[in-house]
Write a protein that holds these residues in place. Structure first.
Motif, PDB file in Angstrom:
ATOM      1  N   PRO A 250       0.883  -1.208  -0.019  1.00  0.00           N
ATOM      2  CA  PRO A 250      -0.045  -0.104  -0.115  1.00  0.00           C
ATOM      3  C   PRO A 250       0.919   1.223   0.073  1.00  0.00           C
ATOM      4  O   PRO A 250       0.669   2.192  -0.507  1.00  0.00           O
ATOM      5  CB  PRO A 250      -0.758  -0.102   1.261  1.00  0.00           C
ATOM      6  CG  PRO A 250      -0.608  -1.458   1.768  1.00  0.00           C
ATOM      7  CD  PRO A 250       0.631  -1.836   1.378  1.00  0.00           C
ATOM      8  N   GLN A 251       1.792   1.186   0.763  1.00  0.00           N
ATOM      9  CA  GLN A 251       2.662   2.581   0.674  1.00  0.00           C
ATOM     10  C   GLN A 251       3.337   2.671  -0.618  1.00  0.00           C
ATOM     11  O   GLN A 251       3.605   3.923  -0.889  1.00  0.00           O
ATOM     12  CB  GLN A 251       3.882   2.341   1.850  1.00  0.00           C
ATOM     13  CG  GLN A 251       3.570   2.432   3.434  1.00  0.00           C
ATOM     14  CD  GLN A 251       2.708   1.058   3.797  1.00  0.00           C
ATOM     15  OE1 GLN A 251       2.636   0.083   2.984  1.00  0.00           O
ATOM     16  NE2 GLN A 251       2.540   1.148   5.046  1.00  0.00           N
ATOM     17  N   ARG A 254       0.952   4.184  -2.684  1.00  0.00           N
ATOM     18  CA  ARG A 254       0.580   5.610  -2.396  1.00  0.00           C
ATOM     19  C   ARG A 254       1.585   6.539  -2.947  1.00  0.00           C
ATOM     20  O   ARG A 254       1.375   7.421  -3.403  1.00  0.00           O
ATOM     21  CB  ARG A 254       0.333   5.504  -1.056  1.00  0.00           C
ATOM     22  CG  ARG A 254      -0.570   6.751  -0.418  1.00  0.00           C
ATOM     23  CD  ARG A 254      -1.022   6.664   0.800  1.00  0.00           C
ATOM     24  NE  ARG A 254      -0.080   6.279   1.766  1.00  0.00           N
ATOM     25  CZ  ARG A 254       0.001   5.497   2.955  1.00  0.00           C
ATOM     26  NH1 ARG A 254      -1.427   5.128   3.242  1.00  0.00           N
ATOM     27  NH2 ARG A 254       0.936   5.266   3.575  1.00  0.00           N
ATOM     28  N   VAL A 257       1.503   7.126  -6.641  1.00  0.00           N
ATOM     29  CA  VAL A 257       0.513   7.976  -7.302  1.00  0.00           C
ATOM     30  C   VAL A 257       0.855   9.400  -6.761  1.00  0.00           C
ATOM     31  O   VAL A 257       0.577  10.149  -7.510  1.00  0.00           O
ATOM     32  CB  VAL A 257      -0.930   7.455  -6.683  1.00  0.00           C
ATOM     33  CG1 VAL A 257      -1.985   8.617  -6.724  1.00  0.00           C
ATOM     34  CG2 VAL A 257      -1.342   6.137  -6.900  1.00  0.00           C
ATOM     35  N   THR A 258       1.152   9.513  -5.328  1.00  0.00           N
ATOM     36  CA  THR A 258       1.389  10.879  -5.014  1.00  0.00           C
ATOM     37  C   THR A 258       2.437  11.370  -5.877  1.00  0.00           C
ATOM     38  O   THR A 258       2.464  12.741  -6.295  1.00  0.00           O
ATOM     39  CB  THR A 258       1.889  11.028  -3.575  1.00  0.00           C
ATOM     40  OG1 THR A 258       0.970   9.893  -2.855  1.00  0.00           O
ATOM     41  CG2 THR A 258       2.060  12.452  -2.963  1.00  0.00           C
ATOM     42  N   SER A 277       5.667  12.735   0.345  1.00  0.00           N
ATOM     43  CA  SER A 277       5.299  11.236   0.636  1.00  0.00           C
ATOM     44  C   SER A 277       5.898  10.770   1.670  1.00  0.00           C
ATOM     45  O   SER A 277       5.210   9.955   2.475  1.00  0.00           O
ATOM     46  CB  SER A 277       5.960  10.519  -0.493  1.00  0.00           C
ATOM     47  OG  SER A 277       5.201  10.514  -1.751  1.00  0.00           O
ATOM     48  N   MET A 280       3.428  11.951   4.464  1.00  0.00           N
ATOM     49  CA  MET A 280       2.185  11.065   4.247  1.00  0.00           C
ATOM     50  C   MET A 280       2.385   9.719   4.976  1.00  0.00           C
ATOM     51  O   MET A 280       1.417   9.044   5.639  1.00  0.00           O
ATOM     52  CB  MET A 280       1.898  10.829   2.855  1.00  0.00           C
ATOM     53  CG  MET A 280       0.585  11.559   2.253  1.00  0.00           C
ATOM     54  SD  MET A 280       0.304  11.550   0.706  1.00  0.00           S
ATOM     55  CE  MET A 280      -0.935  10.944   0.377  1.00  0.00           C
ATOM     56  N   SER A 281       3.621   8.916   4.581  1.00  0.00           N
ATOM     57  CA  SER A 281       3.753   7.843   5.031  1.00  0.00           C
ATOM     58  C   SER A 281       3.710   7.590   6.827  1.00  0.00           C
ATOM     59  O   SER A 281       3.120   6.975   7.296  1.00  0.00           O
ATOM     60  CB  SER A 281       5.046   7.282   4.438  1.00  0.00           C
ATOM     61  OG  SER A 281       5.373   6.101   5.001  1.00  0.00           O
ATOM     62  N   PHE A 284       0.011   8.052   7.974  1.00  0.00           N
ATOM     63  CA  PHE A 284      -0.803   7.022   7.686  1.00  0.00           C
ATOM     64  C   PHE A 284      -0.432   5.586   8.356  1.00  0.00           C
ATOM     65  O   PHE A 284      -1.140   4.576   8.258  1.00  0.00           O
ATOM     66  CB  PHE A 284      -1.616   6.791   6.145  1.00  0.00           C
ATOM     67  CG  PHE A 284      -2.140   7.978   5.633  1.00  0.00           C
ATOM     68  CD1 PHE A 284      -3.464   7.906   6.247  1.00  0.00           C
ATOM     69  CD2 PHE A 284      -1.844   8.868   4.730  1.00  0.00           C
ATOM     70  CE1 PHE A 284      -4.226   8.952   5.706  1.00  0.00           C
ATOM     71  CE2 PHE A 284      -2.413   9.833   4.283  1.00  0.00           C
ATOM     72  CZ  PHE A 284      -3.863  10.027   4.674  1.00  0.00           C
ATOM     73  N   GLU A 301       7.940   4.410   0.516  1.00  0.00           N
ATOM     74  CA  GLU A 301       7.037   5.282   0.056  1.00  0.00           C
ATOM     75  C   GLU A 301       7.836   6.604  -0.564  1.00  0.00           C
ATOM     76  O   GLU A 301       7.404   7.025  -1.742  1.00  0.00           O
ATOM     77  CB  GLU A 301       6.022   5.913   1.084  1.00  0.00           C
ATOM     78  CG  GLU A 301       4.901   6.681   0.603  1.00  0.00           C
ATOM     79  CD  GLU A 301       3.693   6.427   1.426  1.00  0.00           C
ATOM     80  OE1 GLU A 301       3.710   5.683   2.280  1.00  0.00           O
ATOM     81  OE2 GLU A 301       2.828   7.334   1.225  1.00  0.00           O
ATOM     82  N   SER A 305       8.102   7.745  -4.725  1.00  0.00           N
ATOM     83  CA  SER A 305       7.568   8.873  -5.104  1.00  0.00           C
ATOM     84  C   SER A 305       8.335   9.865  -5.883  1.00  0.00           C
ATOM     85  O   SER A 305       7.966  10.318  -6.817  1.00  0.00           O
ATOM     86  CB  SER A 305       7.275   9.528  -3.697  1.00  0.00           C
ATOM     87  OG  SER A 305       6.603  11.050  -3.865  1.00  0.00           O
TER      88      SER A 305
END
Lengths: 496, 154
Positions: A250-251, A254, A257-258, A277, A280-281, A284, A301, A305
């Motif tokens: 998932p990381q 994400r 995408v970011t 990123s 964000m990591s 979350f 992540e 990114s």
């Protein structure tokens, strides 16, 4: 299908492949040396790409930038010194892993997820660029004006550092772009009777000066002491790839995408993507307390990114001719020189070149895995090269490169002026990237502005009359309002 | 070496005023209201506005010392930077007369001396680098680097 096959065929030539491999090696070396950025690698590469055909020239730049962004992670892991600004966000995390004796895990994650992030960004580029190009065919000077302005403002207000000094840097860049005879009125401006300045300020010597010479001057000021390289033994970096892929998918997604989204945003590039990123990591994460102690989650992540952003930045560059970051700013200049004028018509007139660019992106990111693993082995040796020998040699390359642009010493004079300017700007915490974007976008901004004003006979409301222009205009104004909103919030927080 | 934000803002305001003054002298496009002057004037106004905000901020929060020396205080830093700039200027003027290889060797050696590289290391590195760069750019990439007495032998 014809164009796709031709495009792939254009890349699968031994000379193109060799160029890509050589440029990759160059990118790895420059990226791995702290202080030398990916943009600088590209700026030093540009004079050499003059002598290449368009496809190998573009291929060299794509491969070089991708490798440099990845290689920045090597010294950040081994020495706590980011090789490029795009690695700065997670340098402490990587180094903490090294101190725990897990350097190979951190470096392995950097290679793997950089390559995967780059491939994801490439996939988005392949899908979205042609679609966007169709939309862009209907754009007029009003839309281009807003796009150029949005790109410039994003670079300032979303970037790190003081927006005010970013704006100053931008105005400086716009002024530099207005020098010369190439303007809507065809009048020589700010040339002071100098024939060389009539053609404007060549952007390549300017770029070499701002990015490379200023760094050499800084190194000379400090006496270019050698770095202390402590960690020497790197275990098997392939260890744990499977586990990381399963545990942290998932990381990774994400981050991809970011990164791509930030890359596509005109003006914001890999460094900002990595910072966002990483933050964000942590936000979350189920184990936010582990961040900063040598935890691979945030590294995965943000390293995904920054490489995804690199490919994303090519979307606005190819479709609108508006750079997504400072690297594509340089690339756009080269595309013009090579007759591959970026913009929606490139997709109509020259689709095979576009497919060739896509193929190079895929190849470069796949090649990152074997080349990256080799670079890890060579990494520590590279960091032991004495800087006192390296910096003077880099300066010689800068001079020859600036000379080669027009085969005249005028290029070296420009390089010197911009080198001092870049050095002084950094001293005063004035960021360089907005100035570069200003130099590159200045002509487009002025042309679209003056043309639009003449069309609308000075009526500013005309900038909001077409639906797309209105949308872009509102987004631009919102970005402008962002720092004001932040300032008000801060004041409220202080008062509260 | 840096000046404080107040002095920086003054410099910006002076530059913006000069830019605006020169812009007013630019001729218009015949029959049009907007010509060569619009864009530089906008840039000058924008820069001036930034300058004013910078000055107000500096006055409010205290501007600090007018000039802070930072790296200049380090021993030998200023001469090293000055020598680097001087060597670039030397290259610009000497290359057409001496040719690329000789000028490049002298420039590199000068820089090595500034950084205290021992001569037995510096001389061979400078010579090999200069000849290698000459071959790469002049022979392979066909850049007409200035020719002097050494290039005739190569």
């Amino acid at each position: 299908m014809g164009a796709i096959e031709t495009g792939i065929g254009m890349v699968l030539h031994w000379n193109v492949i060799l160029t890509i491999v050589a440029a990759s090696a160059f990118g790895l070396v420059v990226g791995a040396i702290p202080g030398l950025t990916a943009t600088m690698a590209i700026a030093l590469l540009v004079p050499i790409t003059f002598f290449m055909d368009p496809i190998p020239a573009v291929g060299a730049m794509i491969a070089c930038s991708a490798m440099a962004i990845f290689a920045g992670d090597i010294p950040s892991t081994l020495m706590r010194m980011p090789g490029t600004p795009a690695s700065a966000a997670y340098t402490d995390e990587c180094y903490a892993m090294t101190r725990k004796g897990q350097a190979q895990v951190a470096l392995g994650a950097n290679v793997l997820f950089s390559a995967l992030g780059g491939l994801f960004g490439t996939a988005v580029l392949i899908v979205s660029a042609p679609l966007l190009a169709e939309v862009a065919l209907g754009f007029s000077s009003f839309e281009y004006f807003w796009l150029a302005l949005l790109g410039l403002l994003c670079a300032i207000f979303i970037g790190t550092g003081s927006p005010l000094k970013g704006l100053l840097s931008l105005f400086l860049g716009l002024f530099i772009a207005s020098i010369g005879i190439d303007n809507p009125a065809g009048v020589p401006r700010f040339t002071f009777g100098n024939a060389e300045l009539l053609g404007g300020v060549d952007f390549i010597p300017a770029m070499i000066g701002l990015f490379a010479v200023s760094e050499v001057l800084r190194a000379m000021a400090s006496g270019a002491p050698d770095w202390e390289v402590k960690q020497t033994a790197i275990g098997n970096p392939l260890k744990g790839w499977g586990r990381m892929m399963v545990q942290y998918w998932p990381q990774q997604v994400r981050g991809n995408v970011t990164g791509t989204a930030i890359g596509i945003l005109p003006g914001a590039g890999a460094d900002i993507a990595a910072w966002v990123s990483y933050a964000m990591s942590r936000k979350f994460s189920k184990q936010p307390e582990k961040f900063g102690t040598g935890h691979v989650e945030g590294i995965i992540e943000s390293t995904s990114s920054n490489n995804a952003a690199l490919a994303g930045a090519w979307v606005p560059a190819l479709v609108f001719g508006i750079p997504g970051d400072s690297i594509t700013a340089v690339v756009i200049g080269v595309l013009y020189l090579k007759g591959l004028n970026p913009g929606p018509t490139l997709f109509l007139n020259n689709p095979e070149s576009i497919y060739a660019v896509f193929t190079i992106f895929i190849l470069a990111n796949i090649a990152m895995i074997p080349l990256g693993l080799l670079a890890l082995k060579a990494g520590t040796a590279l960091l032991r090269v004495p800087r006192r020998l390296m910096m003077p040699i880099i300066l010689l390359f800068c001079m020859v490169g600036s000379y080669a642009v027009n085969n005249s010493v005028y290029g070296i004079v420009l390089m010197l002026v911009f080198g001092v300017l870049g050095f002084l700007m950094e001293e005063h915490e004035v960021p360089i990237a907005p100035c570069v974007l200003g130099i590159v976008l200045g002509k487009l901004l002025e042309e679209s502005f003056v043309t639009s004003m003449i069309k609308a006979d000075g009526d500013l409301l005309a900038f909001f009359e077409r639906p797309v222009a209105a949308g872009l205009g509102i987004v631009t104004l919102l970005v402008m309002a962002l720092p004001l909103v932040q300032a008000v919030r801060r004041r409220k927080a202080v008062a509260g | 070496m840096r000046v404080n934000d107040l002095i920086l803002s003054l410099l910006v305001l002076i530059a913006a005023a000069a830019l605006a003054a020169v812009s007013f002298t630019l001729p218009p496009i015949p029959g049009q209201r907007f010509g060569a002057a619009v864009f530089p004037l906008t840039v000058a106004c924008g820069a001036a506005l930034c300058g004013v905000i910078l000055a107000v901020r500096a006055l409010r929060s205290g501007a600090g010392p007018a000039v802070s020396l930072s790296w200049v205080q380090e021993k030998g830093a200023l001469p090293r930077v000055a020598m680097t700039l001087a060597l670039i200027v030397f290259y610009i003027f000497a290359a057409p007369a001496l040719g690329f290889v000789a000028t490049a060797i002298l420039t590199l050696l000068g820089l090595f001396l500034v950084l205290r590289v021992p001569l037995p290391v510096g001389i061979p590195v400078a010579a090999v680098t200069a000849v290698a760069v000459y071959f790469a750019f002049a022979n392979l990439l066909r850049v007409p680097l200035p020719r002097g007495f050494i290039e005739g032998w190569l």
